[in-house]
Design an enzyme around this catalytic site. Structure first.
Site, PDB file in Angstrom:
ATOM      1  N   GLU A 235       6.304   3.610  11.873  1.00 58.26           N
ATOM      2  CA  GLU A 235       4.875   3.387  12.069  1.00 58.26           C
ATOM      3  C   GLU A 235       4.642   2.192  12.994  1.00 58.26           C
ATOM      4  O   GLU A 235       3.772   2.237  13.873  1.00 58.26           O
ATOM      5  CB  GLU A 235       4.198   3.145  10.718  1.00 58.26           C
ATOM      6  CG  GLU A 235       2.686   3.046  10.789  1.00 58.26           C
ATOM      7  CD  GLU A 235       2.050   2.950   9.416  1.00 58.26           C
ATOM      8  OE1 GLU A 235       0.919   2.431   9.343  1.00 58.26           O
ATOM      9  OE2 GLU A 235       2.673   3.390   8.433  1.00 58.26           O
TER      10      GLU A 235
ATOM     11  N   GLU B  34       0.835  -1.212   0.000  1.00 59.90           N
ATOM     12  CA  GLU B  34       0.000   0.000   0.000  1.00 59.90           C
ATOM     13  C   GLU B  34       0.868   1.260   0.000  1.00 59.90           C
ATOM     14  O   GLU B  34       0.621   2.210  -0.747  1.00 59.90           O
ATOM     15  CB  GLU B  34      -0.921  -0.002   1.217  1.00 59.90           C
ATOM     16  CG  GLU B  34      -1.698   1.282   1.431  1.00 59.90           C
ATOM     17  CD  GLU B  34      -1.722   1.734   2.889  1.00 59.90           C
ATOM     18  OE1 GLU B  34      -1.455   2.924   3.148  1.00 59.90           O
ATOM     19  OE2 GLU B  34      -2.018   0.896   3.756  1.00 59.90           O
TER      20      GLU B  34
END
Length: 424
Positions: free
Chosen positions: A139, A67
């Site tokens: 992240e 993604e």
């Protein structure tokens, strides 16, 4: 094709292009913005698949990594191209789907062309993949430091011993280390074929023009879609209780119940969402009692989640005594399993859930996500209305009886560092 939902005053225009791409348009002429989402039926649970006769077991986190990398193009970055047209793009990866979307007030078709092109035209290099690993590692570190996320991942690990739903969507720093352009290219070929994609537009547009644009830009033919495997699971939960210490002021918990594999995922999703509310929602006696005892507060929430070859119910929040909350919910579940759900509570919970669904149908981003997820389950996003108007207490009780069976529950607690920790 046009599907009319007269009671809801809604309609869906749909078409399946020659290459297999499904296109949906939900007109909302009163909206100032138009929202478009291109989703692929590929999520974090799709770690084991067979493509062209060869079985692949890919490292966790690859769907999320893919993604991130899809926005890179040979002639620049898609994010910058969207910005030039005033569009607001974004993307997300869930356990079951990866989706790319944008919101636009003008030059919609120019932005739509960008979306269709970059999602179906991968561009991976050793340099840009290596650079992205550092970003995703940051992240992952943020997720590792988020108590609610750790409670969520922990309860799934408590419920499932083998199914990949137990693995964090982003993977781990260790699991993303071996990702390279060849692996990303493999997963794109396996799951980003037009017949595994759905384009959903909500707002104001010319549907025929959208279809023509999609047919012109996306590949002319669909490649073979990989077949998937999710391991073998027993009905019981893998672990009853887990505790982890983190820097929190109050214990954060998530209580999960392992359900059976749904034959009709969309219908099961709606019935499951109603069932969790019949056990403990704001209009339920149990909620009031736990609230008065200060065992739950406004952080309390419920959810139900279906995924390939699985489903589970959740209760979560903050509490001074999460195990007391678990015991009370278990007792209520067993009581409903034995005596049935109170008809008045059933009706209140049904109306409450119907109201939530109707409010979601007023938000274009929610509608697009609802439709993309529904179409991958062979349904429509507005089917919730018919399901909720026809659902019976017996259907709800059937779900709750599954949760009442021995060893179906798992509790994950994230407690303050100075608390007691351990596993049962």
């Amino acid at each position: 094709m046009i599907q009319q939902y007269s009671t809801l005053q809604e309609e869906i225009q749909s078409a399946c292009l020659p290459n297999g791409l499904r296109v949906y348009y939900i007109p909302k002429t009163e909206f100032q913005k138009t929202f478009a989402m291109l989703g692929t039926n590929f999520g974090s649970v799709d770690c084991c698949f067979t493509l062209d006769g060869t079985q692949h077991k890919v490292t966790p986190g690859v769907a999320h990594f893919l993604e991130h990398k899809m926005f890179e193009e040979a002639d620049g970055n898609a994010l910058q191209k969207f910005s030039a047209y005033g569009a607001q793009p974004n993307a997300f990866t869930s356990h079951t789907m990866t989706a790319y979307h944008f919101t636009s007030t003008e030059q919609f078709y120019e932005s739509l062309e960008i979306l269709l092109r970059f999602v179906t035209t991968p561009y991976f290099t050793e340099e840009n993949v290596a650079k992205e690993k550092g970003i995703i590692e940051q992240e992952i570190s943020m997720l590792d430091d988020t108590p609610s996320w750790q409670a969520y991942v922990g309860v799934l690990q408590g419920l499932y011993a083998d199914h990949p739903v137990r693995i964090s969507i982003a993977g781990s720093k260790e699991s993303i280390a071996p990702i390279d352009p060849a692996l990303l290219q493999l997963c794109h070929r396996a799951f980003y074929s037009p017949s595994n994609l759905a384009l959903v537009v909500c707002g104001t547009c010319d549907f025929d023009r959208v279809c023509d644009l999609a047919q012109r830009i996306t590949p002319k033919e669909s490649a073979r879609i990989a077949s998937r495997a999710y391991g073998k699971e027993i009905p019981e939960a893998a672990r009853a209780v887990q505790v982890r210490q983190m820097a929190v002021s109050r214990p954060t918990y998530m209580l999960g119940f392992k359900d059976t594999v749904p034959e009709q995922p969309y219908s099961r999703q709606i019935v499951g969402e109603l069932a969790v509310r019949c056990v403990c929602c704001e209009s339920a006696p149990l909620y009031e009692r736990l609230y008065q005892q200060q065992l739950i507060d406004q952080s309390f929430g419920v959810d139900y989640f279906t995924f390939p070859e699985g489903a589970c119910a959740f209760y979560d929040g903050e509490s001074r005594d999460p195990q007391a909350v678990r015991d009370a919910i278990l007792e209520e579940i067993r009581s409903i399993a034995q005596h049935g759900v109170d008809p008045a509570l059933f009706e209140r919970a049904r109306r409450q859930l119907l109201g939530l669904k109707l409010r979601s149908a007023d938000d274009p981003s929610s509608i697009c996500r609802m439709q993309a997820e529904a179409c991958f389950d062979g349904a429509s996003c507005f089917d919730f209305y018919e399901i909720l108007t026809k659902v019976t207490p017996e259907q709800v009780e059937e779900r709750i009886r599954e949760w009442a069976k021995p060893n179906r529950a798992s509790l994950m607690v994230v407690e303050p560092v100075d608390g007691e920790a351990g596993d049962e």
